[in-house]
Design an enzyme around this catalytic site. Structure first.
Site: not given
Length: 539
Positions: A176, A319, A427, A432
């Site tokens: 991530t 995820e 965002k 991100w």
């Protein structure tokens, strides 16, 4: 019934056997175009698996890539998986400290990279402690630098049997963006990837078939390129890959290759639509577009519909492999007015079989599907994460619910609509930006007493960061100097579009910085030259 483990190599075996001449087109960064097919990709994957074993790589080893979309990168996915390895796709947009962390945390042994990233790779080599061998996908003609990919695999004959194993063996690793602390690794399994692939091709998701020509405008280093490199060989699609996302290049590929299906973030589509409107070019063969990463403006949805192109929202995250929802059409869709269609598509879609969603309040109580009750969005399913790579505890509760960090409501018909985000992140263009890290970097500059970063609506990037700063008493801070300081601490695309100085920041009764009050305070704020375009899109 026969035991047939769900392992991803069966995808490329199927493509080689049943769709061997299926074309794969690559538009390289230098403007050249090459063509290959699924039979050649499978052969190169076998040669790569042999080459990895010749280096001493074994089952479970992490093989990293730092590359854009092209056929050699595609072969490397199956080559790494075929020798039992774990493919680790690295995002080159990350800041050097993050790149150092994830490669060392993953314990990558081999890195395959594009020549365009050679300066970055050379700078990182002293910091990557586990990588033993570097391979360049597209080496320069003068032969200077690391071994070239085709030269490397060219030493092998391709007479190779894939490493077999349990379908729950790991096959992929993606980190991530690290919105809080270090990036976290999501370890995909063969089984989870295969189930996700089977769902993706369905009519209500990406609607893929042998007749599809797919051009993903989403990089292969980002969330599995939304699963397209796995789904395309299963269905025998023609695949068009490009390392160049400029709108003129994209439109030329769409036209010349007769692309029917595509997927990408809103930022890309805004650029494409602007180019099409200015140039008069057309996407005559395009039938279906999937938009994800962030919410699509209603004006964009309307543009596609008015040009006869099916468009759907998709929601997901690293995820979730990444598909969590996708825009399927309800019964009676043909009777909807254009306004009703736009409103419906503006939601984030419905779950496919294999995903469950719910929203809960702050006490964990499930909320009704009434289209009004917003709560924390949770999901579960066979391609949803249970535990981050090397973590000591599960990321889910005892019933396997994973908290996404989003706030949403569920409508009675099952459609989901994101209403807010629980995390203080920004965002931008589907990626991100950590407000916390941006703030910490700002506070490290002499004269800054306190700083807060919030997202401000932007017509192209969805959101861009605004940095709000309180000076230390008696200090006069130069905005350019502060920006230069930030440029040494965070990724370039994280830099704030504007810096505003205030006397104080709002705090809660417990002394915590209140982002809610700060966003309310700056709710009417617009970046220079962005306001007119933003209002146009909102209409």
């Amino acid at each position: 019934m026969q035991d047939w483990p769900l392992r991803v190599m069966r995808l490329v075996d199927h493509a080689e056997r049943e769709h061997g001449e299926g074309e794969i087109v690559t538009a390289w960064a230098d403007g050249s175009v090459t063509r290959t097919n699924w039979r050649a990709v499978a052969h190169d994957a076998r040669r790569m698996a042999q080459a990895l074993e010749a280096l001493g790589c074994r089952k479970g080893d992490r093989i990293a890539t730092l590359a854009m979309n092209h056929s050699r990168h595609l072969s490397s996915w199956y080559g790494a998986a075929g020798m039992g390895g774990v493919l680790h796709t690295i995002n080159p947009r990350l800041f050097p400290d993050q790149l150092e962390y994830i490669a060392n945390h993953a314990e990558d042994r081999v890195l395959l990279y594009d020549h365009a990233f050679a300066p970055l790779v050379e700078a990182m080599k002293p910091r990557w402690t586990t990588i033993e061998r570097y391979i360049c996908f597209d080496p320069p003609a003068n032969g200077v630098g690391d071994t070239g990919f085709m030269e490397w695999i060219g030493e092998q004959d391709g007479d190779y049997a894939w490493v077999e194993g349990d379908e729950r063996d790991p096959v992929g690793l993606c980190y991530t963006s690290g919105t809080t602390g270090n990036p976290k690794g999501v370890l995909y399994e063969h089984r989870s990837t295969m189930l996700h692939t089977l769902a993706e091709a369905a009519p209500d998701i990406f609607n893929l078939s042998k007749q599809s020509v797919v051009l993903p405008i989403v990089p292969m280093f980002h969330a599995n390129a939304w699963g397209v490199p796995w789904a395309a060989p299963m269905m025998g699609c023609k695949l068009v890959l490009s390392a160049d996302y400029r709108p003129d290049t994209m439109c030329r590929l769409f036209r010349e290759e007769k692309v029917t299906h595509s997927a990408g973030v809103p930022t890309i589509w805004l650029t494409m639509i602007d180019y099409l409107e200015r140039s008069g070019d057309k996407l005559s063969d395009l039938k279906q577009v999937t938009i994800g990463g962030s919410a699509a403006p209603r004006a964009m949805i309307r543009w596609f519909l008015e040009h006869g192109i099916e468009v759907g929202h998709a929601w997901g995250m690293t995820e979730t492999s990444p598909i969590g929802t996708c825009g399927s059409r309800p019964l009676g869709w043909e009777n909807y007015s254009i306004d009703e269609k736009v409103e419906y598509i503006s939601r984030q879609g419905r779950v496919p079989f294999g995903v469950e969603l719910r929203t809960v309040d702050e006490d964990g109580n499930a909320l009704p599907r009434d289209g009004k009750s917003s709560g924390n969005l949770q999901c579960r399913g066979p391609w949803v994460i249970r535990r981050y790579f090397k973590a000591e505890e599960d990321a889910t509760d005892e019933d396997q619910w994973f908290d996404t960090g989003d706030v949403a409501c569920l409508h009675p018909d099952g459609t989901m609509q994101i209403t807010d985000r629980a995390k203080d992140v920004i965002k931008s263009g589907g990626e991100w930006i950590s407000s916390i890290e941006l703030e910490n970097a700002a506070v490290g500059f002499a004269g800054v007493a306190e700083a807060a970063a919030i997202g401000i609506a932007h017509p192209k990037w969805d959101e861009r960061p605004l940095l709000v700063v309180v000076r230390q008493e008696g200090c006069d801070i130069c905005p350019d100097a502060l920006r230069s300081h930030l440029a040494t601490k965070v990724a370039k695309w994280w830099l704030p579009d504007a810096i505003e100085f205030v006397d104080e920041l709002p705090h809660t009764a417990t002394g915590k910085l209140s982002k809610k009050m700060l966003r309310e305070r700056f709710s009417a704020y617009r970046f220079a030259d962005a306001d007119a375009r933003l209002e146009e899109l909102r209409r």
